[in-house]
Design an enzyme around this catalytic site. Sequence first.
Site, PDB file in Angstrom:
ATOM      1  N   ASP A 212     -89.364  20.852  29.776  1.00 10.14           N
ATOM      2  CA  ASP A 212     -90.668  21.232  30.353  1.00 10.14           C
ATOM      3  C   ASP A 212     -91.345  19.888  30.660  1.00 10.14           C
ATOM      4  O   ASP A 212     -90.638  18.874  30.820  1.00 10.14           O
ATOM      5  CB  ASP A 212     -91.474  22.083  29.350  1.00 10.14           C
ATOM      6  CG  ASP A 212     -92.697  22.764  29.986  1.00 10.14           C
ATOM      7  OD1 ASP A 212     -92.528  23.807  30.623  1.00 10.14           O
ATOM      8  OD2 ASP A 212     -93.824  22.231  29.864  1.00 10.14           O
TER       9      ASP A 212
ATOM     10  N   LYS B 273     -91.284  28.519  22.700  1.00 11.59           N
ATOM     11  CA  LYS B 273     -91.693  27.249  23.325  1.00 11.59           C
ATOM     12  C   LYS B 273     -91.902  26.235  22.219  1.00 11.59           C
ATOM     13  O   LYS B 273     -92.235  26.614  21.096  1.00 11.59           O
ATOM     14  CB  LYS B 273     -93.021  27.436  24.076  1.00 11.59           C
ATOM     15  CG  LYS B 273     -93.269  26.394  25.132  1.00 11.59           C
ATOM     16  CD  LYS B 273     -92.654  26.801  26.452  1.00 11.59           C
ATOM     17  CE  LYS B 273     -92.648  25.694  27.462  1.00 11.59           C
ATOM     18  NZ  LYS B 273     -92.229  26.189  28.792  1.00 11.59           N
TER      19      LYS B 273
HETATM   20  P1  NDP Z   1     -92.555  16.943  34.760  1.00  8.96           P
HETATM   21  O1  NDP Z   1     -92.869  16.255  33.493  1.00  8.96           O
HETATM   22  O2  NDP Z   1     -91.287  16.696  35.442  1.00  8.96           O
HETATM   23  O3  NDP Z   1     -93.726  16.710  35.817  1.00  8.96           O
HETATM   24  C1  NDP Z   1     -95.035  17.037  35.522  1.00  8.96           C
HETATM   25  C2  NDP Z   1     -95.916  16.634  36.690  1.00  8.96           C
HETATM   26  O4  NDP Z   1     -97.222  17.164  36.488  1.00  8.96           O
HETATM   27  C3  NDP Z   1     -96.083  15.132  36.821  1.00  8.96           C
HETATM   28  O5  NDP Z   1     -96.304  14.809  38.151  1.00  8.96           O
HETATM   29  C4  NDP Z   1     -97.320  14.882  35.962  1.00  8.96           C
HETATM   30  O6  NDP Z   1     -98.020  13.702  36.270  1.00  8.96           O
HETATM   31  C5  NDP Z   1     -98.163  16.096  36.291  1.00  8.96           C
HETATM   32  N1  NDP Z   1     -99.034  16.407  35.175  1.00  8.96           N
HETATM   33  C6  NDP Z   1     -98.657  16.682  33.903  1.00  8.96           C
HETATM   34  N2  NDP Z   1     -99.732  16.868  33.131  1.00  8.96           N
HETATM   35  C7  NDP Z   1    -100.805  16.705  33.931  1.00  8.96           C
HETATM   36  C8  NDP Z   1    -102.196  16.770  33.730  1.00  8.96           C
HETATM   37  N3  NDP Z   1    -102.719  17.047  32.529  1.00  8.96           N
HETATM   38  N4  NDP Z   1    -103.004  16.562  34.801  1.00  8.96           N
HETATM   39  C9  NDP Z   1    -102.487  16.275  36.030  1.00  8.96           C
HETATM   40  N5  NDP Z   1    -101.165  16.192  36.272  1.00  8.96           N
HETATM   41  C10 NDP Z   1    -100.352  16.404  35.247  1.00  8.96           C
HETATM   42  O7  NDP Z   1     -92.710  18.504  34.401  1.00  8.96           O
HETATM   43  P2  NDP Z   1     -92.171  19.772  35.209  1.00  8.96           P
HETATM   44  O8  NDP Z   1     -92.154  19.504  36.665  1.00  8.96           O
HETATM   45  O9  NDP Z   1     -90.954  20.244  34.535  1.00  8.96           O
HETATM   46  O10 NDP Z   1     -93.310  20.845  34.871  1.00  8.96           O
HETATM   47  C11 NDP Z   1     -94.426  21.073  35.730  1.00  8.96           C
HETATM   48  C12 NDP Z   1     -94.999  22.451  35.444  1.00  8.96           C
HETATM   49  O11 NDP Z   1     -94.001  23.446  35.672  1.00  8.96           O
HETATM   50  C13 NDP Z   1     -95.464  22.690  34.005  1.00  8.96           C
HETATM   51  O12 NDP Z   1     -96.575  23.572  34.034  1.00  8.96           O
HETATM   52  C14 NDP Z   1     -94.282  23.392  33.368  1.00  8.96           C
HETATM   53  O13 NDP Z   1     -94.669  24.164  32.241  1.00  8.96           O
HETATM   54  C15 NDP Z   1     -93.853  24.280  34.532  1.00  8.96           C
HETATM   55  N6  NDP Z   1     -92.485  24.780  34.489  1.00  8.96           N
HETATM   56  C16 NDP Z   1     -91.415  23.943  34.359  1.00  8.96           C
HETATM   57  C17 NDP Z   1     -90.147  24.456  34.366  1.00  8.96           C
HETATM   58  C18 NDP Z   1     -88.946  23.576  34.320  1.00  8.96           C
HETATM   59  O14 NDP Z   1     -87.835  24.107  34.417  1.00  8.96           O
HETATM   60  N7  NDP Z   1     -89.075  22.270  34.194  1.00  8.96           N
HETATM   61  C19 NDP Z   1     -89.896  25.899  34.443  1.00  8.96           C
HETATM   62  C20 NDP Z   1     -91.085  26.693  34.662  1.00  8.96           C
HETATM   63  C21 NDP Z   1     -92.315  26.126  34.665  1.00  8.96           C
HETATM   64  P3  NDP Z   1     -97.912  12.436  35.297  1.00  8.96           P
HETATM   65  O15 NDP Z   1     -96.533  11.903  35.528  1.00  8.96           O
HETATM   66  O16 NDP Z   1     -98.988  11.540  35.712  1.00  8.96           O
HETATM   67  O17 NDP Z   1     -98.089  12.955  33.899  1.00  8.96           O
HETATM   68  O1  2IT Z   2     -91.640  27.369  31.473  1.00  6.73           O
HETATM   69  C1  2IT Z   2     -90.407  27.531  31.602  1.00  6.73           C
HETATM   70  O2  2IT Z   2     -89.950  28.594  32.009  1.00  6.73           O
HETATM   71  C2  2IT Z   2     -89.525  26.404  31.297  1.00  6.73           C
HETATM   72  N1  2IT Z   2     -90.001  25.319  30.975  1.00  6.73           N
HETATM   73  C3  2IT Z   2     -88.038  26.580  31.347  1.00  6.73           C
HETATM   74  C4  2IT Z   2     -87.525  27.177  30.071  1.00  6.73           C
HETATM   75  C5  2IT Z   2     -86.032  27.249  29.940  1.00  6.73           C
HETATM   76  O3  2IT Z   2     -85.600  27.666  28.861  1.00  6.73           O
HETATM   77  O4  2IT Z   2     -85.305  26.917  30.875  1.00  6.73           O
END
Ligand code: NDP
Ligand code: 2IT
Length: 451
Positions: free
Chosen positions: A171, A131
């Site tokens: 992420d 990561k």
């Molecule tokens: P994005 O940046 O697309 O979206 C993040 C969302 O979460 C936004 O709505 C953001 O609001 C909110 N957010 C972020 N930080 C905070 C905080 N401290 N408090 C409240 N709200 C918060 O990210 P993703 O959708 O990609 O990721 C969301 C989650 O999913 C994370 O935990 C990530 O690690 C996990 N994840 C993502 C994967 C992926 O493929 N993208 C895969 C597996 C897990 P704001 O815009 O106001 O910051």
């Molecule tokens: O938390 C996760 O699994 C991710 N942000 C996706 C990682 C990836 O390599 O697609």
Amino acid sequence: MNTKSSKIFIQDFMNYVKSKDPGQPEFHQAVKEVVETLADYLLDNPRYLHARILERMVEPERIIQFRVPWSDDRGNIHINRGYRIEMNSAIGPYKGGLRFHPTVNQSILKFLAFEQVLKNSLTSLPMGGGKGGSDFDPKNKSDNEVMRFCQSFMSELARHIGKYTDVPAGDIGVGGREIGFLFGQYKRIRNEFTGVLTGKGVEWGGSLIRPEATGYGTVYFAEEMLKTRNDSISGKIVAISGSGNVAQFAAEKVIELGGKVVTLSDSSGSIYDPDGIDSEKLAFVMELKNVHRGRIKEYADKYNIQYLNKKRPWSVKCDLALPCATENEINEEEAKMLTKNGCILVAEGANMPTTLEAVHHFLDSKILYGPAKAANAGGVAVSGLEMTQNSMRLAWSREEVDSKLHSIMVNIHKMCIQFGKEPDGYTNYVKGANIAGFVKVANSMMAQGLV
Ligand code: NDP
Ligand code: 2IT
């Protein structure tokens, strides 16, 4: 198993981890959740203890930290910190996302990298865990500023990654735009067009369904959990947090399967739409968030519904909860509120969204609780499929990738049941995911000697 000795084992192990890195609470939390559910298994299988596999797994193979200088549109100089944690390469090249968010530090990235190792193992694809990211905040930056930051970040990262070494992805704060800028700079520095990043645009080596994969996968996993109770998503009221990549596509799949999504959120607050967010309203959210980079409050203003200022959505009545924003966004009090209001399932789209006390509450309440490393593994799984397509120099259809994603989620669910079913018939998915993820990595480490 002997509860006394497993309690002592957990305590000793956590003392060991904390003494090495005292200031890393998120990392300690992620390790504790794993050790709590692995302790009995390890005591029953002492070969892993003798080889000190767990001590080796909590020690990153390598941590890279670097300076990222860049200049904004007014010519002011900024210095951010960049990282890549290369955690474990026992079953494949390091694989995991990059996060750009002001809270990024070593504790956060080590927790994410540690979880990623076990998650990637669960996908059954050959990927190690890593990561990275930066404390850079992409909010309120112009596209040009984001590009300059990404180019500076990649100028250093490029020497540490490669399609057989370490393959980053997105992420929080890193989506298609950032992956594009990062890929462009890598290609320029190396003069090489390879699958060094995943989440690429479909025109230049990306996989169909990768943007949808984490959210869709979480909902596929939830559907499998519900099936064990002869139930389904159809007709369920669903609370979702976040409004980014994962939340958007979790919502899309829930709507498609006949559920009613009543909440979304961002870091400023939550919206509560009791009539349900339908496809048309979701299209508005996607445009708002992905094109205008606006705030979720604008949804409440547009549709004249309730906005919960600075609040998370867990106080509303729902059948299913899908936390899809960030870590520790459900505390014990909120967990109790959810179960009191009749919530029967929590499936984690976000990484470690539930505090350890709240996890214990869900397990004690015997609700269906799907931990992140199982429930959100669909994202990295399709990243793995993107790597496969890049290596084969071909592209699969939407249907093909979606059906592979679905099979992977069904298979992860099966493994959780295999290792997590308790004598009373309740499936502890935390235990199931941790043991199933651990065994493959541990056996590979044993086979490869002391490296
Ligand atoms: P994005 O940046 O697309 O979206 C993040 C969302 O979460 C936004 O709505 C953001 O609001 C909110 N957010 C972020 N930080 C905070 C905080 N401290 N408090 C409240 N709200 C918060 O990210 P993703 O959708 O990609 O990721 C969301 C989650 O999913 C994370 O935990 C990530 O690690 C996990 N994840 C993502 C994967 C992926 O493929 N993208 C895969 C597996 C897990 P704001 O815009 O106001 O910051
Ligand atoms: O938390 C996760 O699994 C991710 N942000 C996706 C990682 C990836 O390599 O697609």
